[in-house]
Design a protein around this motif. Structure first.
Motif, PDB file in Angstrom:
ATOM      1  N   LEU A  59      15.900  11.546  41.725  1.00 42.49           N
ATOM      2  CA  LEU A  59      16.175  11.261  40.313  1.00 42.49           C
ATOM      3  C   LEU A  59      17.269  12.164  39.756  1.00 42.49           C
ATOM      4  CD1 LEU A  59      15.330   9.648  37.781  1.00 42.49           C
ATOM      5  CD2 LEU A  59      13.575  11.392  37.372  1.00 42.49           C
ATOM      6  N   THR A  60      17.448  13.344  40.334  1.00 40.21           N
ATOM      7  CA  THR A  60      18.474  14.251  39.815  1.00 40.21           C
ATOM      8  C   THR A  60      19.891  13.786  40.149  1.00 40.21           C
ATOM      9  OG1 THR A  60      18.357  15.709  41.776  1.00 40.21           O
ATOM     10  CG2 THR A  60      16.915  16.235  39.902  1.00 40.21           C
ATOM     11  N   THR A  61      20.012  12.692  40.880  1.00 42.75           N
ATOM     12  CA  THR A  61      21.336  12.091  41.088  1.00 42.75           C
ATOM     13  C   THR A  61      21.892  11.588  39.756  1.00 42.75           C
ATOM     14  OG1 THR A  61      20.659  11.371  43.298  1.00 42.75           O
ATOM     15  CG2 THR A  61      22.639  10.355  42.371  1.00 42.75           C
ATOM     16  N   THR A  62      21.033  10.992  38.939  1.00 38.48           N
ATOM     17  CA  THR A  62      21.457  10.390  37.673  1.00 38.48           C
ATOM     18  C   THR A  62      20.848  11.073  36.451  1.00 38.48           C
ATOM     19  OG1 THR A  62      19.604   8.813  37.720  1.00 38.48           O
ATOM     20  CG2 THR A  62      21.674   8.138  38.794  1.00 38.48           C
ATOM     21  N   HIS A  63      19.727  11.769  36.619  1.00 40.51           N
ATOM     22  CA  HIS A  63      18.974  12.350  35.507  1.00 40.51           C
ATOM     23  C   HIS A  63      18.527  11.276  34.520  1.00 40.51           C
ATOM     24  CE1 HIS A  63      21.187  15.908  37.000  1.00 40.51           C
ATOM     25  NE2 HIS A  63      20.056  16.531  36.728  1.00 40.51           N
ATOM     26  N   ALA A  64      18.351  10.060  35.003  1.00 41.38           N
ATOM     27  CA  ALA A  64      17.969   8.945  34.145  1.00 41.38           C
ATOM     28  C   ALA A  64      16.482   8.652  34.307  1.00 41.38           C
ATOM     29  CB  ALA A  64      18.799   7.710  34.474  1.00 41.38           C
ATOM     30  N   ALA A  65      15.656   9.534  33.793  1.00 38.82           N
ATOM     31  CA  ALA A  65      14.213   9.328  33.854  1.00 38.82           C
ATOM     32  C   ALA A  65      13.825   8.146  32.978  1.00 38.82           C
ATOM     33  CB  ALA A  65      13.480  10.587  33.403  1.00 38.82           C
ATOM     34  N   ALA A  66      13.007   7.268  33.513  1.00 39.02           N
ATOM     35  CA  ALA A  66      12.585   6.079  32.772  1.00 39.02           C
ATOM     36  C   ALA A  66      11.568   6.457  31.698  1.00 39.02           C
ATOM     37  CB  ALA A  66      11.971   5.061  33.734  1.00 39.02           C
ATOM     38  N   PRO A  67      11.458   5.645  30.643  1.00 45.91           N
ATOM     39  CA  PRO A  67      10.429   5.897  29.638  1.00 45.91           C
ATOM     40  C   PRO A  67       9.051   5.975  30.301  1.00 45.91           C
ATOM     41  CG  PRO A  67      11.962   4.231  28.868  1.00 45.91           C
ATOM     42  CD  PRO A  67      12.303   4.482  30.307  1.00 45.91           C
ATOM     43  N   GLY A  68       8.290   6.965  29.949  1.00 34.74           N
ATOM     44  CA  GLY A  68       6.966   7.126  30.524  1.00 34.74           C
ATOM     45  C   GLY A  68       6.929   7.948  31.799  1.00 34.74           C
ATOM     46  N   ASP A  69       8.096   8.282  32.351  1.00 32.29           N
ATOM     47  CA  ASP A  69       8.158   9.114  33.561  1.00 32.29           C
ATOM     48  C   ASP A  69       8.085  10.580  33.134  1.00 32.29           C
ATOM     49  OD1 ASP A  69       8.601  10.384  35.954  1.00 32.29           O
ATOM     50  OD2 ASP A  69      10.576   9.485  36.331  1.00 32.29           O
ATOM     51  N   ARG A  70       6.888  11.071  32.966  1.00 33.54           N
ATOM     52  CA  ARG A  70       6.705  12.416  32.418  1.00 33.54           C
ATOM     53  C   ARG A  70       7.199  13.494  33.374  1.00 33.54           C
ATOM     54  NH1 ARG A  70       0.565  12.603  30.901  1.00 33.54           N
ATOM     55  NH2 ARG A  70       1.158  14.763  30.391  1.00 33.54           N
ATOM     56  N   ASN A  71       6.888  13.347  34.658  1.00 30.00           N
ATOM     57  CA  ASN A  71       7.388  14.326  35.626  1.00 30.00           C
ATOM     58  C   ASN A  71       8.908  14.315  35.679  1.00 30.00           C
ATOM     59  OD1 ASN A  71       4.804  15.155  36.372  1.00 30.00           O
ATOM     60  ND2 ASN A  71       4.704  13.791  38.133  1.00 30.00           N
ATOM     61  N   GLY A  72       9.472  13.122  35.704  1.00 24.13           N
ATOM     62  CA  GLY A  72      10.924  12.995  35.765  1.00 24.13           C
ATOM     63  C   GLY A  72      11.599  13.579  34.540  1.00 24.13           C
ATOM     64  N   ALA A  73      11.019  13.356  33.380  1.00 24.95           N
ATOM     65  CA  ALA A  73      11.610  13.887  32.147  1.00 24.95           C
ATOM     66  C   ALA A  73      11.648  15.407  32.168  1.00 24.95           C
ATOM     67  CB  ALA A  73      10.810  13.390  30.941  1.00 24.95           C
TER      68      ALA A  73
END
Length: 237
Positions: free
Chosen positions: A135-149
């Protein structure tokens, strides 16, 4: 406001940094149902990762950056679904880093898959760490992706630094791309900044939006203006 990130590759890491890796890994291994028996020592994995983060080609993506991201994750931990998975993802997210290559995130994710599986982390947790690294390729965490955010906000927190730390960050990034001619670097860097500024929001967690968004946009705008000015002056010269 994020703490400054020292940029020298020789910056000495926190003496307890190895313990932080071991603690995150052990917490997750212990949480797995049926965990038991002998498991690999986590410290050799931490040492391998720290050696990677100290490679000589790095100027910004150093152990100092790793430490800063881990500290930011601690600040944002309440927003994550599983903070320890996010912490492991931070350890791996730039573990493979060559500034002249574009597949660093994918190679880092594959390293995480191999190492964490060998270290005794469950398949589901290992897949989640690898997903976060990619995910750190784009830093585009989807809505609801708490870990990614949380991971993305922690990784981008440097953008909201104070003037001196941001200037040091700019210089370190330029050093990492020292093989790129000035005009090409300005064009590429400007394109990155424009993409970031075009986003509706740089950050996703409530804390980061409140504390970091405005400062980060100010820094990016100022850097972009400087690049454009340098480019115009170079064209005139």
């Amino acid at each position: 406001m994020p703490a400054p990130e020292p940029n020298s590759p020789s910056h000495a890491p926190d003496p307890a940094l190895r313990d932080r890796f071991a603690a995150a890994l052990d917490t997750l291994r212990n949480a797995d149902a049926g965990a038991g028996g002998a498991r690999p020592d986590p410290y050799p994995y931490a040492d391998d990762l720290l050696a990677r983060w100290a490679e000589p080609q790095r100027r910004y993506h150093t152990t100092a950056h790793l430490l800063a991201v881990l500290d930011h994750i601690d600040t944002l931990a309440e927003y994550a679904e599983d903070p320890d998975l996010v912490r492991l993802a931070a350890w791996f997210h730039d573990a493979v880093y060559r500034p002249d290559r574009s597949e660093n995130e994918e190679r880092s994710a594959r390293l995480a898959e191999r190492a964490l599986s060998e270290a005794g982390l469950s398949d589901d947790r290992t897949r989640e760490v690898a997903r976060l690294v990619r995910l750190t390729t784009t830093h585009a965490a989807a809505p609801g992706d708490r870990n990614g955010a949380v991971l993305c906000d922690a990784d981008l927190a440097i953008l909201a630094s104070g003037p001196e730390a941001y200037e040091a960050y700019q210089a370190a990034v330029r050093e990492e791309y020292g093989f790129v001619p000035d005009a090409d670097f300005r064009a590429g860097r400007a394109a990155v900044l424009e993409q970031l500024l075009a986003l509706p929001g740089l950050f996703r967690t409530p804390y980061a939006v409140r504390e970091w968004e405005a400062r980060a946009r100010h820094n990016l705008t100022a850097e972009l203006t400087g690049l454009r000015t340098e480019g115009a002056e170079g064209a005139e010269g």
